[in-house]
Write an enzyme that holds these catalytic residues in place. Structure first.
Site, PDB file in Angstrom:
ATOM      1  N   LYS A  80       0.823  -1.218   0.000  1.00 12.52           N
ATOM      2  CA  LYS A  80       0.000   0.000   0.000  1.00 12.52           C
ATOM      3  C   LYS A  80       0.853   1.262   0.000  1.00 12.52           C
ATOM      4  O   LYS A  80       0.470   2.268  -0.590  1.00 12.52           O
ATOM      5  CB  LYS A  80      -0.967  -0.001   1.189  1.00 12.52           C
ATOM      6  CG  LYS A  80      -2.035  -1.068   1.055  1.00 12.52           C
ATOM      7  CD  LYS A  80      -3.312  -0.679   1.748  1.00 12.52           C
ATOM      8  CE  LYS A  80      -4.355  -1.785   1.730  1.00 12.52           C
ATOM      9  NZ  LYS A  80      -4.988  -2.033   0.473  1.00 12.52           N
ATOM     10  N   LYS A  93      -4.743  -8.814  -6.420  1.00 10.56           N
ATOM     11  CA  LYS A  93      -5.989  -8.986  -5.667  1.00 10.56           C
ATOM     12  C   LYS A  93      -7.058  -7.975  -6.115  1.00 10.56           C
ATOM     13  O   LYS A  93      -6.720  -6.830  -6.422  1.00 10.56           O
ATOM     14  CB  LYS A  93      -5.663  -8.759  -4.192  1.00 10.56           C
ATOM     15  CG  LYS A  93      -6.787  -8.999  -3.227  1.00 10.56           C
ATOM     16  CD  LYS A  93      -6.323  -8.719  -1.803  1.00 10.56           C
ATOM     17  CE  LYS A  93      -6.506  -7.280  -1.385  1.00 10.56           C
ATOM     18  NZ  LYS A  93      -7.754  -6.958  -0.738  1.00 10.56           N
ATOM     19  N   LYS A 122     -11.143  -2.645  -3.359  1.00  9.57           N
ATOM     20  CA  LYS A 122     -12.036  -1.481  -3.485  1.00  9.57           C
ATOM     21  C   LYS A 122     -11.315  -0.331  -4.145  1.00  9.57           C
ATOM     22  O   LYS A 122     -11.911   0.436  -4.896  1.00  9.57           O
ATOM     23  CB  LYS A 122     -12.459  -0.959  -2.102  1.00  9.57           C
ATOM     24  CG  LYS A 122     -13.192  -1.909  -1.233  1.00  9.57           C
ATOM     25  CD  LYS A 122     -13.562  -1.162   0.061  1.00  9.57           C
ATOM     26  CE  LYS A 122     -13.658  -2.091   1.231  1.00  9.57           C
ATOM     27  NZ  LYS A 122     -12.389  -2.336   1.918  1.00  9.57           N
TER      28      LYS A 122
HETATM   29  N1  AQP Z   1      -9.967  -9.878  -3.287  1.00  9.41           N
HETATM   30  C1  AQP Z   1     -10.334 -10.431  -2.133  1.00  9.41           C
HETATM   31  N2  AQP Z   1     -10.578 -11.759  -2.039  1.00  9.41           N
HETATM   32  C2  AQP Z   1     -10.975 -12.324  -0.856  1.00  9.41           C
HETATM   33  N3  AQP Z   1     -11.143 -11.601   0.280  1.00  9.41           N
HETATM   34  C3  AQP Z   1     -10.909 -10.278   0.220  1.00  9.41           C
HETATM   35  N4  AQP Z   1     -10.986  -9.295   1.119  1.00  9.41           N
HETATM   36  C4  AQP Z   1     -10.660  -8.112   0.555  1.00  9.41           C
HETATM   37  N5  AQP Z   1     -10.372  -8.282  -0.734  1.00  9.41           N
HETATM   38  C5  AQP Z   1     -10.505  -9.626  -0.979  1.00  9.41           C
HETATM   39  C6  AQP Z   1     -11.369  -9.517   2.509  1.00  9.41           C
HETATM   40  O1  AQP Z   1     -12.370  -8.583   2.850  1.00  9.41           O
HETATM   41  C7  AQP Z   1     -12.247  -8.272   4.247  1.00  9.41           C
HETATM   42  C8  AQP Z   1     -12.277  -6.793   4.431  1.00  9.41           C
HETATM   43  O2  AQP Z   1     -11.121  -6.207   3.892  1.00  9.41           O
HETATM   44  P1  AQP Z   1     -10.803  -4.704   4.205  1.00  9.41           P
HETATM   45  O3  AQP Z   1     -11.800  -3.837   3.593  1.00  9.41           O
HETATM   46  O4  AQP Z   1     -10.670  -4.486   5.644  1.00  9.41           O
HETATM   47  O5  AQP Z   1      -9.369  -4.519   3.620  1.00  9.41           O
HETATM   48  P2  AQP Z   1      -8.697  -5.019   2.322  1.00  9.41           P
HETATM   49  O6  AQP Z   1      -8.388  -6.469   2.442  1.00  9.41           O
HETATM   50  O7  AQP Z   1      -7.523  -4.113   2.095  1.00  9.41           O
HETATM   51  O8  AQP Z   1      -9.825  -4.795   1.230  1.00  9.41           O
HETATM   52  P3  AQP Z   1      -9.754  -4.018  -0.122  1.00  9.41           P
HETATM   53  O9  AQP Z   1     -11.058  -4.188  -0.796  1.00  9.41           O
HETATM   54  O10 AQP Z   1      -8.529  -4.426  -0.860  1.00  9.41           O
HETATM   55  O11 AQP Z   1      -9.677  -2.505   0.349  1.00  9.41           O
HETATM   56  P4  AQP Z   1      -8.638  -1.369  -0.031  1.00  9.41           P
HETATM   57  O12 AQP Z   1      -8.547  -1.338  -1.514  1.00  9.41           O
HETATM   58  O13 AQP Z   1      -9.200  -0.115   0.529  1.00  9.41           O
HETATM   59  O14 AQP Z   1      -7.362  -1.745   0.638  1.00  9.41           O
HETATM   60  C9  AQP Z   1     -10.940  -8.911   4.733  1.00  9.41           C
HETATM   61  O15 AQP Z   1     -11.261 -10.115   5.421  1.00  9.41           O
HETATM   62  C10 AQP Z   1     -10.220  -9.216   3.460  1.00  9.41           C
HETATM   63  O16 AQP Z   1      -9.349 -10.315   3.588  1.00  9.41           O
END
Ligand code: AQP
Length: 338
Positions: free
Chosen positions: A117, A200, A203
């Site tokens: 990040k 991955k 969001k």
């Molecule tokens: N691509 C994914 N596949 C499976 N699980 C996922 N999670 C996120 N992306 C995937 C799971 O969703 C939960 C919440 O995640 P988060 O919002 O706290 O943080 P993150 O993992 O960083 O999610 P994003 O969507 O990638 O957000 P941004 O882009 O803002 O960093 C967790 O259980 C995560 O594993």
């Protein structure tokens, strides 16, 4: 040492850092709902984590309600689970400070998510982004959670939570904090980006075409899946034939998770099929599973006062568990309180 036994309890959360995407649903929310009723469940919208990168204040408030709406629309029942947003329970931030003093800088330096990040500009990243895993440990241990359902990307952070609990217990000669188990299972532990099967789905990914948003309409979902990157080969005869085909593997995993079957069963059904057959079938399945959730999400979001009421009630219940655990932690550490 005391002989501490821990009530089985689930904690997990999602950051309101943008619209919910399919990976959040399949890797997290769907499984959160599945664990409801199996044991005590505490689910959070982790807004303090979201601000580790810049968030527009109005969008943050709206995003917090959107994640809550996603939970509710997917079947989370606030009479069965505790549902709240993190910043309403100040004990999260207080315990995180204590854990900042337990965790070692060397541990934080090994966190791959910070490196991803922060990218090449780590000097300009917020201190909060660096300390994020310590706050996540506090989120979990504040409830003495024994189980944390997460996607694969969060595995390292749950392992760090165990290290923090272990060092705290060792340093203060106690067994106050449990060794939490990550629960990472099913075919959707890591849903990948639709345009690059090695990244991955997120969001905050740059292009909207690389992810399915939970509020996308049926046409958009179908368009994104039909345009998803693939290779020229048809689907193989066995799952082993998907090795080194990350985009193909991802679409099979998405199908399996949406249909509640295994990737082997998907391959048994579609072996030899070309993308012209598989992608429309996947699009139909995705629309049939996601459209009702997106309709329900919009209905919840049309009543923000009700969402706020649910989150406030949930926070009250969360405090009933969290406050005694924080108070006991203060006592163990030797911090005087009146
Ligand atoms: N691509 C994914 N596949 C499976 N699980 C996922 N999670 C996120 N992306 C995937 C799971 O969703 C939960 C919440 O995640 P988060 O919002 O706290 O943080 P993150 O993992 O960083 O999610 P994003 O969507 O990638 O957000 P941004 O882009 O803002 O960093 C967790 O259980 C995560 O594993």
């Amino acid at each position: 040492m005391t002989d501490n036994t821990f009530t089985p309890r689930v904690f997990s959360g999602i950051k309101p850092s943008g619209g919910l995407q399919l990976g959040n649903y399949l890797g997290a929310i769907k499984r959160f709902v599945g664990m409801q009723g199996e044991m005590e469940t505490v689910y959070c919208v982790v807004d303090l984590h979201a601000i580790t990168v810049w968030q527009d204040p109005a969008e943050l408030a709206n995003g917090t309600r959107e994640v809550a709406a996603g939970y509710l629309a997917a079947g989370l029942d606030p009479t069965k689970s505790i549902l709240f947003n993190q910043s309403r329970v100040s004990a999260h931030a207080e315990l995180a400070w204590i854990f900042n003093c337990v965790a070692r800088v060397g541990w934080m330096n090994r966190m791959t998510q910070f490196k991803d990040k922060a990218g090449s500009n780590a000097e300009k990243a917020s201190l909060g982004l660096y300390a994020y895993p310590s706050l996540m440990a506090a989120d979990i241990l504040l409830y003495h959670a024994t189980h944390v359902p997460v996607g694969d990307d969060q595995k390292q952070h749950v392992e760090l939570t165990r290290n923090i609990a272990s060092k705290f217990n060792h340093d203060f000669k106690t067994d106050f904090f449990p060794m939490t188990e990550p629960v990472i299972e099913g075919s959707a532990t890591r849903i990948m980006n639709l345009r690059d099967g090695t990244q991955k789905m997120s969001k905050s990914g740059e292009s909207d075409m690389e992810r399915i948003n939970m509020l996308d309409d049926a046409d958009t979902i179908a368009k994104k899946l039909k345009k998803a990157k693939t290779d020229p080969e048809p689907l193989p005869e066995t799952v082993d034939g998907l090795a080194n085909r990350p985009e193909a593997r991802n679409l099979v995993d998405i199908y399996a998770a949406l249909a509640d079957i295994t990737p082997e069963e998907v391959i048994a059904q579609y072996s030899g099929a070309g993308w012209g057959t598989f992608k429309p079938a996947l699009a139909d399945l995705a629309v049939s599973k996601l459209a009702p959730i997106s309709v329900a999400m919009k209905q919840h979001m049309d009543d923000p006062a009700e969402i706020d009421r649910i989150l406030a009630n949930g926070a009250e219940k969360a405090r009933e568990i969290a406050d005694p655990i924080l108070n006991k932690t203060y006592d163990i550490v030797g911090l005087l309180r009146s």
